[in-house]
Design a protein around this motif. Structure first.
Motif, PDB file in Angstrom:
ATOM      1  N   SER A 127       0.828  -1.209   0.000  1.00 60.60           N
ATOM      2  CA  SER A 127       0.000   0.000   0.000  1.00 60.60           C
ATOM      3  C   SER A 127       0.859   1.254   0.000  1.00 60.60           C
ATOM      4  O   SER A 127       0.571   2.227  -0.709  1.00 60.60           O
ATOM      5  CB  SER A 127      -0.930   0.005   1.216  1.00 60.60           C
ATOM      6  OG  SER A 127      -1.819  -1.084   1.187  1.00 60.60           O
ATOM      7  N   THR A 187       2.418   1.788  -3.405  1.00 66.09           N
ATOM      8  CA  THR A 187       1.361   2.217  -4.330  1.00 66.09           C
ATOM      9  C   THR A 187       1.000   3.679  -4.093  1.00 66.09           C
ATOM     10  O   THR A 187       0.882   4.465  -5.042  1.00 66.09           O
ATOM     11  CB  THR A 187       0.106   1.336  -4.147  1.00 66.09           C
ATOM     12  OG1 THR A 187       0.447  -0.023  -4.424  1.00 66.09           O
ATOM     13  CG2 THR A 187      -1.000   1.784  -5.081  1.00 66.09           C
ATOM     14  N   GLN A 188       0.861   4.062  -2.833  1.00 66.39           N
ATOM     15  CA  GLN A 188       0.514   5.439  -2.495  1.00 66.39           C
ATOM     16  C   GLN A 188       1.596   6.404  -2.961  1.00 66.39           C
ATOM     17  O   GLN A 188       1.306   7.496  -3.470  1.00 66.39           O
ATOM     18  CB  GLN A 188       0.324   5.577  -0.979  1.00 66.39           C
ATOM     19  CG  GLN A 188      -0.907   4.890  -0.431  1.00 66.39           C
ATOM     20  CD  GLN A 188      -2.178   5.674  -0.660  1.00 66.39           C
ATOM     21  OE1 GLN A 188      -2.136   6.868  -0.927  1.00 66.39           O
ATOM     22  NE2 GLN A 188      -3.308   5.004  -0.570  1.00 66.39           N
ATOM     23  N   HIS A 211       3.707   6.088  -5.449  1.00 66.75           N
ATOM     24  CA  HIS A 211       3.672   6.219  -6.910  1.00 66.75           C
ATOM     25  C   HIS A 211       2.485   7.063  -7.370  1.00 66.75           C
ATOM     26  O   HIS A 211       2.618   7.898  -8.268  1.00 66.75           O
ATOM     27  CB  HIS A 211       3.635   4.833  -7.566  1.00 66.75           C
ATOM     28  CG  HIS A 211       4.973   4.178  -7.663  1.00 66.75           C
ATOM     29  ND1 HIS A 211       5.635   3.689  -6.560  1.00 66.75           N
ATOM     30  CD2 HIS A 211       5.791   3.955  -8.734  1.00 66.75           C
ATOM     31  CE1 HIS A 211       6.803   3.185  -6.944  1.00 66.75           C
ATOM     32  NE2 HIS A 211       6.920   3.328  -8.259  1.00 66.75           N
ATOM     33  N   THR A 212       1.351   6.869  -6.738  1.00 63.68           N
ATOM     34  CA  THR A 212       0.168   7.658  -7.074  1.00 63.68           C
ATOM     35  C   THR A 212       0.400   9.131  -6.782  1.00 63.68           C
ATOM     36  O   THR A 212       0.055  10.004  -7.586  1.00 63.68           O
ATOM     37  CB  THR A 212      -1.056   7.153  -6.288  1.00 63.68           C
ATOM     38  OG1 THR A 212      -1.286   5.779  -6.601  1.00 63.68           O
ATOM     39  CG2 THR A 212      -2.300   7.965  -6.625  1.00 63.68           C
ATOM     40  N   ALA A 213       0.998   9.425  -5.623  1.00 63.53           N
ATOM     41  CA  ALA A 213       1.258  10.812  -5.231  1.00 63.53           C
ATOM     42  C   ALA A 213       2.232  11.503  -6.176  1.00 63.53           C
ATOM     43  O   ALA A 213       2.155  12.714  -6.399  1.00 63.53           O
ATOM     44  CB  ALA A 213       1.800  10.859  -3.803  1.00 63.53           C
ATOM     45  N   ASP A 265       2.435  10.838  -9.358  1.00 62.23           N
ATOM     46  CA  ASP A 265       1.850  10.754 -10.700  1.00 62.23           C
ATOM     47  C   ASP A 265       2.529   9.702 -11.575  1.00 62.23           C
ATOM     48  O   ASP A 265       2.625   9.869 -12.792  1.00 62.23           O
ATOM     49  CB  ASP A 265       1.881  12.116 -11.408  1.00 62.23           C
ATOM     50  CG  ASP A 265       0.871  13.080 -10.826  1.00 62.23           C
ATOM     51  OD1 ASP A 265      -0.168  12.603 -10.320  1.00 62.23           O
ATOM     52  OD2 ASP A 265       1.112  14.294 -10.857  1.00 62.23           O
ATOM     53  N   TYR A 266       2.987   8.635 -10.931  1.00 63.93           N
ATOM     54  CA  TYR A 266       3.527   7.507 -11.684  1.00 63.93           C
ATOM     55  C   TYR A 266       2.492   6.385 -11.706  1.00 63.93           C
ATOM     56  O   TYR A 266       1.654   6.281 -10.802  1.00 63.93           O
ATOM     57  CB  TYR A 266       4.819   6.981 -11.047  1.00 63.93           C
ATOM     58  CG  TYR A 266       6.012   7.888 -11.240  1.00 63.93           C
ATOM     59  CD1 TYR A 266       6.489   8.172 -12.516  1.00 63.93           C
ATOM     60  CD2 TYR A 266       6.669   8.439 -10.148  1.00 63.93           C
ATOM     61  CE1 TYR A 266       7.591   9.005 -12.697  1.00 63.93           C
ATOM     62  CE2 TYR A 266       7.774   9.269 -10.313  1.00 63.93           C
ATOM     63  CZ  TYR A 266       8.219   9.550 -11.594  1.00 63.93           C
ATOM     64  OH  TYR A 266       9.308  10.375 -11.765  1.00 63.93           O
ATOM     65  N   GLU A 267       2.582   5.559 -12.703  1.00 63.16           N
ATOM     66  CA  GLU A 267       1.653   4.432 -12.809  1.00 63.16           C
ATOM     67  C   GLU A 267       1.876   3.472 -11.651  1.00 63.16           C
ATOM     68  O   GLU A 267       3.011   3.134 -11.315  1.00 63.16           O
ATOM     69  CB  GLU A 267       1.859   3.709 -14.142  1.00 63.16           C
ATOM     70  CG  GLU A 267       0.857   2.591 -14.390  1.00 63.16           C
ATOM     71  CD  GLU A 267       1.049   1.939 -15.751  1.00 63.16           C
ATOM     72  OE1 GLU A 267       0.449   0.875 -15.983  1.00 63.16           O
ATOM     73  OE2 GLU A 267       1.809   2.511 -16.579  1.00 63.16           O
ATOM     74  N   THR A 268       0.782   3.054 -11.029  1.00 63.61           N
ATOM     75  CA  THR A 268       0.877   2.140  -9.903  1.00 63.61           C
ATOM     76  C   THR A 268       1.490   0.813 -10.351  1.00 63.61           C
ATOM     77  O   THR A 268       0.992   0.192 -11.297  1.00 63.61           O
ATOM     78  CB  THR A 268      -0.522   1.874  -9.305  1.00 63.61           C
ATOM     79  OG1 THR A 268      -1.106   3.111  -8.942  1.00 63.61           O
ATOM     80  CG2 THR A 268      -0.430   0.972  -8.088  1.00 63.61           C
ATOM     81  N   ASN A 323       1.255  -2.117  -9.566  1.00 68.57           N
ATOM     82  CA  ASN A 323       0.522  -3.293  -9.090  1.00 68.57           C
ATOM     83  C   ASN A 323       0.042  -4.110 -10.290  1.00 68.57           C
ATOM     84  O   ASN A 323      -1.148  -4.191 -10.583  1.00 68.57           O
ATOM     85  CB  ASN A 323      -0.644  -2.846  -8.217  1.00 68.57           C
ATOM     86  CG  ASN A 323      -1.191  -3.990  -7.385  1.00 68.57           C
ATOM     87  OD1 ASN A 323      -0.614  -5.073  -7.343  1.00 68.57           O
ATOM     88  ND2 ASN A 323      -2.309  -3.756  -6.728  1.00 68.57           N
TER      89      ASN A 323
END
Length: 332
Positions: free
Chosen positions: A98, A101-102, A104-106, A108-111, A113
């Protein structure tokens, strides 16, 4: 005439530039505020855990010269495999997934997963198992044993109040140490405590916990808390505070980790294994004791403020293992 038109055009252009700049500044301020709201969307404990997990991942990547942000499918899979090999629990690995993933999202990269990662994670869970061994609950009999060994001095008066209130209110550690004098309201039946925030109430909605008078003064949580406040001369601010070796009460609020330390100290004092217990043992102990005494699922959830009935039913199932057990009285 031409000069007037030129001047008017210049005026409009300047004002347009000013309006654009002001709008940009407003949007920038709103964006910063929006980011603050995003940061506050999760509990502070969760944020700290994610930060710790992310540091662990980046440190692991650095040690092998692998990319962390953005990471690759291969790196992510190797990291999860390493965690499983090193004996980490499934819950810890899930939290690390998690956190990555968080992050990468923050950014602006592709998750990362991917299907391969999901397959690796599924294989890890199947191999190491996902069942968590929880800490033992402090049931009422154990709590009474503890109360007998607590010294009758300032430190002991505080600890007695903390343990009794933590048990009767089924409080989480952070809720317990977060209580202020102003949050306590005396009523005819006992006291009512208003919680400002809790794990399941991050939006600041009013949540109250009723603590009734006990049948015995020695085990009454209301009497214990009143005695502590009077002995420590606390009239406002944090209820539970640290005490130095000279017996002086600090203005500083106890940390949630201190609750676990206090619990373990007395668990050891009564001859039990401190490794089997934690700060959560008070909350779990209340639910277990209430279930043993036949309290309804609804009443237990009302006091413990569980949003899901899963955990409460787990306590009830645990206490009823030997009730109407088919292996009882069959001639063995």
């Amino acid at each position: 005439m031409n000069d007037n038109i030129h001047n008017a055009g210049s005026f409009l252009a300047e004002n347009k530039d000013t309006s654009i700049q002001e709008a940009s500044e407003v949007l920038h301020a709103l964006m910063e505020e929006a980011n603050t709201y995003v940061s506050n969307a999760k509990a502070q404990n969760t944020v700290r855990s994610y930060q710790s997990d992310w540091r662990h991942f980046t440190s692991w990547c650095d040690s092998f010269g692998l990319p962390s942000l953005p990471t690759t499918e291969e790196t992510f899979a190797l990291y999860l495999t390493s965690l499983a090999k090193d004996g980490y629990k499934a819950s810890t690995i899930q939290r690390r997934i998690s956190a990555i993933t968080q992050a990468h999202t923050a950014a602006d990269y592709e998750t990362p997963n991917t299907n391969k990662i999901r397959l690796v994670w599924a294989g890890i869970k199947r191999t190491i198992g996902t069942e968590e061994k929880g800490k033992d609950p402090i049931i009422l009999d154990t709590l009474k044993q503890i109360l007998e060994v607590i010294p009758d001095r300032l430190l002991g008066i505080r600890d007695r109040a903390l343990l009794l209130l933590g048990f009767a209110g089924a409080f989480r550690r952070s809720e317990l140490v977060g209580i202020d004098v102003e949050d306590i309201k005396p009523v005819k039946e006992g006291i009512v405590i208003s919680l400002k925030n809790s794990k399941t109430n991050q939006e600041g909605k009013k949540e109250v916990v009723a603590i009734p008078y006990g049948e015995n003064q020695d085990t009454c949580p209301v009497h214990a808390i009143n005695k502590w406040l009077e002995a420590a001369n606390i009239s406002d601010g944090a209820v539970f505070r640290s005490i130095n070796r000279h017996g002086q009460v600090s203005e500083k609020r106890l940390s949630d980790k201190a609750v676990a330390i206090i619990v373990k100290r007395y668990i050891e004092a009564v001859g039990l294994n401190e490794e089997d217990y934690s700060g959560h043992s008070l909350r779990a102990g209340f639910a277990t004791t209430a279930a043993m005494l036949g309290k309804s699922e609804r009443s237990i959830m009302k006091q413990s403020r569980h949003k899901s009935d899963y955990m409460v039913r787990k306590y009830i199932r645990h206490t009823s293992l030997f009730e109407e057990n088919a292996a009882t009285d069959i001639g063995l």
